[in-house]
Design an enzyme around this catalytic site. Structure first.
Site, PDB file in Angstrom:
ATOM      1  N   CYS A  94       0.835  -1.197   0.000  1.00 20.38           N
ATOM      2  CA  CYS A  94       0.000   0.000   0.000  1.00 20.38           C
ATOM      3  C   CYS A  94       0.870   1.248   0.000  1.00 20.38           C
ATOM      4  O   CYS A  94       1.794   1.374   0.804  1.00 20.38           O
ATOM      5  CB  CYS A  94      -0.893  -0.032   1.241  1.00 20.38           C
ATOM      6  SG  CYS A  94      -1.704   1.520   1.630  1.00 20.38           S
ATOM      7  N   GLU A  95       0.579   2.175  -0.904  1.00 21.58           N
ATOM      8  CA  GLU A  95       1.393   3.387  -0.981  1.00 21.58           C
ATOM      9  C   GLU A  95       1.096   4.371   0.147  1.00 21.58           C
ATOM     10  O   GLU A  95       1.841   5.332   0.343  1.00 21.58           O
ATOM     11  CB  GLU A  95       1.204   4.081  -2.331  1.00 21.58           C
ATOM     12  CG  GLU A  95      -0.166   4.644  -2.579  1.00 21.58           C
ATOM     13  CD  GLU A  95      -0.289   5.270  -3.961  1.00 21.58           C
ATOM     14  OE1 GLU A  95      -0.933   6.329  -4.058  1.00 21.58           O
ATOM     15  OE2 GLU A  95       0.262   4.720  -4.930  1.00 21.58           O
ATOM     16  N   HIS A  96       0.033   4.131   0.904  1.00 26.45           N
ATOM     17  CA  HIS A  96      -0.304   5.031   2.006  1.00 26.45           C
ATOM     18  C   HIS A  96       0.431   4.681   3.298  1.00 26.45           C
ATOM     19  O   HIS A  96       0.817   5.574   4.051  1.00 26.45           O
ATOM     20  CB  HIS A  96      -1.817   5.008   2.257  1.00 26.45           C
ATOM     21  CG  HIS A  96      -2.616   5.478   1.090  1.00 26.45           C
ATOM     22  ND1 HIS A  96      -3.875   4.988   0.797  1.00 26.45           N
ATOM     23  CD2 HIS A  96      -2.336   6.381   0.117  1.00 26.45           C
ATOM     24  CE1 HIS A  96      -4.340   5.580  -0.293  1.00 26.45           C
ATOM     25  NE2 HIS A  96      -3.424   6.409  -0.732  1.00 26.45           N
ATOM     26  N   HIS A  97       0.608   3.374   3.549  1.00 29.34           N
ATOM     27  CA  HIS A  97       1.265   2.954   4.788  1.00 29.34           C
ATOM     28  C   HIS A  97       2.486   2.072   4.549  1.00 29.34           C
ATOM     29  O   HIS A  97       3.172   1.712   5.502  1.00 29.34           O
ATOM     30  CB  HIS A  97       0.273   2.193   5.680  1.00 29.34           C
ATOM     31  CG  HIS A  97      -0.926   3.003   6.063  1.00 29.34           C
ATOM     32  ND1 HIS A  97      -2.126   2.920   5.392  1.00 29.34           N
ATOM     33  CD2 HIS A  97      -1.105   3.938   7.025  1.00 29.34           C
ATOM     34  CE1 HIS A  97      -2.999   3.749   5.934  1.00 29.34           C
ATOM     35  NE2 HIS A  97      -2.410   4.383   6.928  1.00 29.34           N
TER      36      HIS A  97
ATOM     37  N   CYS B 195      -2.935  -2.861   6.068  1.00 29.41           N
ATOM     38  CA  CYS B 195      -3.145  -1.554   6.693  1.00 29.41           C
ATOM     39  C   CYS B 195      -4.524  -1.469   7.338  1.00 29.41           C
ATOM     40  O   CYS B 195      -4.782  -0.598   8.174  1.00 29.41           O
ATOM     41  CB  CYS B 195      -2.963  -0.414   5.685  1.00 29.41           C
ATOM     42  SG  CYS B 195      -4.071  -0.491   4.266  1.00 29.41           S
TER      43      CYS B 195
END
Length: 205
Positions: free
Chosen positions: A95-98, A166
């Protein structure tokens, strides 16, 4: 396929200046210390080296080109023009967010027009996009756009089912929750019967 259904041009990831391995390893040591541990203790001394080596593998997709994966097609298929489906392609991504993993399976179907591609190439295409920092919705779009761009099918369908760490390891900690994304183009977008046939073939009907 009408003009409104034409696939978008598949964009390659722009070149960036990579930090040196030494700089990357220093960043890992900083994160270890920020997490509350001692990066100089015995069990963690080699961790920065291992992490950067693992990152090369996790994110190898940045160096891959979907055009190279799908460029060779086969036209001598006895006139076959019905659905080609590869289902349950396993994948893992981050995941590019976490920057934590998400994983699951991908189903890809297309109706041939200018020939077919080797079946293993569809699994390889999934790897190209999975081995990057991702969001599932974007990965779904990238895969189907690449199929449309390079195979020129009469229609294509992609579904991804994935569990996101995530969401299960942090935050709401919803263990086992699946996220499902799908996209249809061409005949699959225009004909609900073709969509239903796709769902039946992947076991969702």
């Amino acid at each position: 396929m009408d003009a409104s259904a034409k696939p978008q041009h598949v964009k390659l990831v722009p070149e960036i200046t990579r930090p040196s391995r030494e700089e990357a390893e220093a960043a890992v040591r900083t994160l270890i210390a920020w997490a509350g541990d001692d990066p100089t203790r015995e069990g963690l001394l080699e961790t920065p080296h291992r992490v950067t080596k693992a990152y090369r593998e996790f994110f190898a997709g940045y160096g891959d080109d979907p055009r190279e994966v799908l460029h060779k097609t086969f036209k001598e298929v006895g006139g076959y023009d019905d659905v080609v489906l590869v289902r349950d392609i396993p994948f893992s991504s981050h995941c590019e967010h976490h920057m934590v993993p998400f994983f699951g399976k991908v189903h890809i179907a297309y109706l041939p027009h200018d020939g077919v591609v080797g079946l293993s190439k569809l699994a390889r295409l999934v790897e190209v996009y999975a081995r990057r920092l991702q969001v599932q919705e974007n990965m779904t779009a990238q895969i189907i756009d690449a199929v449309n761009e390079h195979l020129n099918p009469r229609g294509a369908a992609v579904m991804i089912e994935a569990e996101h760490m995530c969401m299960s390891m942090r935050g709401v900690r919803a263990h086992g929750a699946l996220t499902i994304t799908q996209r249809f183009t061409g005949v699959f977008a225009e004909d609900r019967n073709e969509q239903d046939r796709f769902f039946a073939m992947v076991g969702k009907r």
